[in-house]
Design an enzyme around this catalytic site. Structure first.
Site, PDB file in Angstrom:
ATOM      1  N   GLY A   1      17.496 -10.672  26.205  1.00 11.69           N
ATOM      2  CA  GLY A   1      18.626 -11.503  26.583  1.00 11.69           C
ATOM      3  C   GLY A   1      18.305 -12.943  26.251  1.00 11.69           C
ATOM      4  N   CYS A   2      19.285 -13.672  25.724  1.00  9.35           N
ATOM      5  CA  CYS A   2      18.993 -15.022  25.242  1.00  9.35           C
ATOM      6  C   CYS A   2      18.556 -15.934  26.391  1.00  9.35           C
ATOM      7  CB  CYS A   2      20.184 -15.604  24.498  1.00  9.35           C
ATOM      8  SG  CYS A   2      21.742 -15.547  25.386  1.00  9.35           S
ATOM      9  N   ASN A   3      19.232 -15.845  27.521  1.00  3.59           N
ATOM     10  CA  ASN A   3      18.851 -16.681  28.661  1.00  3.59           C
ATOM     11  C   ASN A   3      17.502 -16.249  29.220  1.00  3.59           C
ATOM     12  OD1 ASN A   3      21.344 -18.126  28.707  1.00  3.59           O
ATOM     13  ND2 ASN A   3      22.303 -16.369  29.699  1.00  3.59           N
TER      14      ASN A   3
END
Lengths: 349, 349, 349, 349
Positions: free
Chosen positions: B151-153
């Site tokens: 996940g990017c976050n």
């Protein structure tokens, strides 16, 4: 009764916002607008959006041009208001939108600003809890002749947390605030970091690691709300919107406090406020919702797993964060209706 | 040797970024692009910026169309990858840019996603510290046949904090992360909250109070870096930039740790990394600096008064946050140069 | 006297702007707000910026809910107003912010919209020159019971050019207008092209080559200003600002006309207008200058080398372009002060 | 063979883009980067996105520091390149990204720039039609030792119209071009008009009425494409995107020309071009589609009712508009592959 007004620093963004609000205020008449480098210019050259004031010309910001008004608003670079204000009549209401008279502790001033310290004035956030009984700051503004409008970021964080501090539901230590802020708070400062090409499409942090000047102002406010020695990690992030502050603040919840209690504490603190509104549980505000208004919207949540209360607060840095706070406070000082001339509705989208 | 590649979900933003990088990758040949609703359309109708791939047509995302490639990248809505992947040959390298195979604990999956749980795959953040000796995740990617891109976050926050957790200079409890994020992370989802009119000129928080799906993924990562039971307050704020994540993360510093030690810990953790760079003390990154690149920039500071380490990390959510991580991991899995086809320089301004 | 008002389509952008202005209007009381899909919701769920109206609930948009008001504002998708309006009492003032009653020629309606044609109403641009003697459209609005608020782009281009057409200093053939427009003009339409990720950081043209629906409306307006068979190349370009139209319009100058004459013609046309202002020669407006206001700013120049007059006009598409025009026209229809409740100052920066 | 390169003006936006492209170019090695005010600084202080060049230090922009390279790129303020270039060896390839050597007529230089005139160099737009037989400008770049990279706006408008001029399907008189442009074209110039607060949320025209310096450059280009005395109304509008130009250009169609012919003329003109692409009839480009690339996308339409051909062209002002044009031209001059080191795919969203 119409009161005569002068605005110093009228060619900047804060000055422009003061004028925009004052232009439609039922009790004030803008008589004088002044500037430093731009003296002699038509106001319209610097504030082309203020059509109703297009006939005004900027005069020099001197004690002489500012004298003889019922109210003087100062929107000057920090370090300049003190000197000017000292030369204005004691019975003139002077409201400083700058930082010069916010800090009560000379040591704070020396540490975060430096230069001559001119003393503190009545602080212009009427909704701030300042007494153990929940008394608000507005009582201290009635009849005041010298008012310090707040720092926009300081105002945002202080209003976010004061209810929880006062009610004793959050810890005063180890608060963390991260703010998404628009560049207009920096005024028309000609630095590379404020160029459109630097800010468009990017999120740019600054003053990271505890150096921002609004930190002591927030601590001062939280002490009035009941804290003893509050500590705060504070990080502002410039984002590509001209106006607005979205302050995400978190503090450790005290043991046993429930989500319902948290919601209730914040709602109770601002229940009667005309400009500060606590959203229903589960809702959070956007800065667009308050743009161009004196409203403050707050959402609050309890993150049980993290053991923290999270508040998200939206405010227009130029309106409620600066010019609106100044005018709301002036209304109180002068015995006018507190809400006179101030908008509660934002301009969205 | 040129390896044949298929990209499923090629009409979306993550799919488009995968294709953009793959198009210039020296070792891959894009042979198949698939979609669901948009099957049959020319790729150029959905990815007009990919001029070098304008001759491709989207076929249906089925096991049949995806079969027979050396590598399959899945950029599908969560809940869809598991089913598709189960039907692909075991010796095909499958890299999932979605969430389906990131979480190792079925309870986390049930709590934050729900639906059928398909098990976890090798996690695609090579730079993550995952062993008490400082071993990195890249060792687990060599030879892998199934990879879950992060996940990017989660990637942003995990890379921010892992060095301090591993070195024992910060507390694992009471971490706070606030992220400024661009809307492209949400894909082409047609919801009012993602309309340009809602996002332009505004900062919009969401998933406030501990509900964001990347929280268990971050905790899983921090445990591998050495934490036992990390707690995290996590708040994402949508801001008006198409790409980018600016993650401001803070954690309590352990007693006696100095600013120099903090800087040293982070620098040491990423000293040899080709894509993760720790900025000199006093510097912080902007998202524009990493836009369009696989680079991650981190600034770190010790706020003595607040008792907290503050990290500010910039990452492109679509590139290093998603597609770049997938391709970097695929490079490792296939024994290619880890940096093959990946850009280190951002597109600024 | 306070007049009761209903707003249909109150959950959209145009409806929201109508409500925002009406909320502070001295002569109106908002009694009913209606919607279609969103009926039953609190207004605040869709218009969180309208704090002063947070107590309202959306009811269904039916003739029954809209009946019994002094004024009804319709902000409905095109094709819907005609049917609703036909069922409202003849002595109710109905102002349609949609397109259904703007075009006087059924052939234009058929060619650019299609579906049932409901006839044209008094056109809501009071400042438009509509007579050979320079008579303005406001005369046709006094006492009207049915008013068609203008298309925002049509309003921008028509006000740009009508003075030159009327005075005979420009040719009516071969006009070219290119507009930079914000996406809010499209309402909350859920199409990929209006997603923030598509519009942030990009300039996106649409309806290129003579297909935009505002073209016949502009031609109709220019004919009233004195043209016979005006031709117009019209291209709108979506740019990343939520509101605003910057219309650059050019027309061939008639032989012998000087720059001073051009400036004089435009100044004379709008000399007495409260909302339309011609800037001094050499000045041009920005959309920020009129954002959130009913003002229109126009700059005009003669490019001798190109043989063309260039006008640049800034207008807020939601305010003066839609809701402000509707309310200004209603003021005229009802015999109120034309400027009642309407702001002349923009919100900048 | 690797060629040594120096870039002068390396701390600005054009210099940064040159470096970004050169860093990945297979045939060049960046050996020297120079600046004026910023000499002595690490490059990373001004170009933090160029991670692969973070080891470089800016030296002073003098003939001495620039001497001894195979290629020198100049990205200096106008009026500075001429003097510097005159002192560089005749057999060094010098490519000027500034305006000093674009105009062939000293009278144009005097009228639009002023100051000393240094003569014109080979013009760096390879795709421009410059001969009655349809010959392209690339022939004039082979072996050149002095090259003038084009003005970004001039390049956009010239490429838009040259096919129609050359084929005789449009009139050369009475062309109208309106451009939406990002502020990065102005470099890091510290003027109030380029501050983020002035540009965010607003469309701001400038140089209205025939005063923009790219006008004579466009006319020069159109004459080479076959025009005799072209006239052009040209208006640029700053919009809130860091990069990009969206040029909407219209010209009167010659009698009897059909839409199919128009499409065919433009397609034929650029059929074999690696970087200029004509979109299918009915399609128009967005600037996001070419951001970060050397590609130019053109859509063309015939508006029968208006009697005008409309072209819409998207280009990245810093890439193909400046740095990419410079490097593409250098490739040609040096006998390298024209496309070497240049990206065709844009970075979107």
């Amino acid at each position: 009764m119409t009161l005569s007004v002068a605005v110093a620093g009228a060619s900047g963004y804060a000055g422009g916002e003061l004028l925009r609000i004052l232009a439609d205020h039922p009790d004030f008449e803008i008589r004088t607008v002044t500037a430093h480098n731009n003296a002699g210019h038509p106001l319209a050259a610097h504030q082309p959006h203020l059509r109703s004031l297009a006939h005004l010309t900027l005069s020099e910001s001197t004690p002489e041009t500012l004298a003889g008004h019922d109210v003087v608003f100062l929107a000057l670079p920090h370090g300049r208001s003190g000197e000017v204000a000292a030369q204005l009549a004691a019975d003139t209401l002077v409201v400083d939108a700058g930082a010069d008279h916010r800090l009560e502790d000379p040591a704070d001033w020396a540490a975060f600003y430096g230069g001559e310290y001119y003393g503190s004035w009545a602080y212009g956030v009427p909704e701030l809890i300042v007494g153990p009984d929940g008394a608000k700051q507005r009582a201290n503004l009635a009849g005041a002749k010298r008012i310090a409008a707040p720092g926009c970021n300081a105002s945002a964080v202080s209003l976010s947390l004061a209810p929880g501090i006062h009610a004793g539901v959050i810890e005063e230590e180890d608060i963390v605030s991260v703010l998404a802020v628009g560049p207009s708070g920096a005024g028309k400062s000609l630095k590379t970091m404020y160029l459109a090409s630097e800010i468009l499409g990017s999120a740019n942090p600054y003053a990271v690691g505890g150096t921002h000047r609004h930190i002591p102002e927030i601590q001062q406010n939280l002490r009035k709300a009941g804290a003893t020695e509050p500590t705060l990690s504070f990080t502002p992030v410039l984002v590509p919107m001209s106006r607005g502050i979205l302050a995400t603040s978190t503090a450790r919840v005290k043991p046993g406090v429930t989500a319902a209690q948290v919601q209730e504490v914040w709602e109770a603190a601002y229940a009667d406020e005309p400009f500060v509104h606590v959203l229903p549980a589960g809702s959070v505000p956007r800065t667009a919702d308050v743009l161009g208004s004196n409203s403050v919207l707050v959402g609050v949540a309890l993150d049980q797993a993290a053991g923290r209360v999270v508040t998200v607060l939206a405010i227009d840095n130029l309106y409620k964060g600066t010019a609106g706070a100044a005018i709301q406070s002036a209304n109180l000082a002068l015995g006018l209706a507190e809400t006179a001339g101030l908008s509660v509705n934002g301009v969205a989208p």
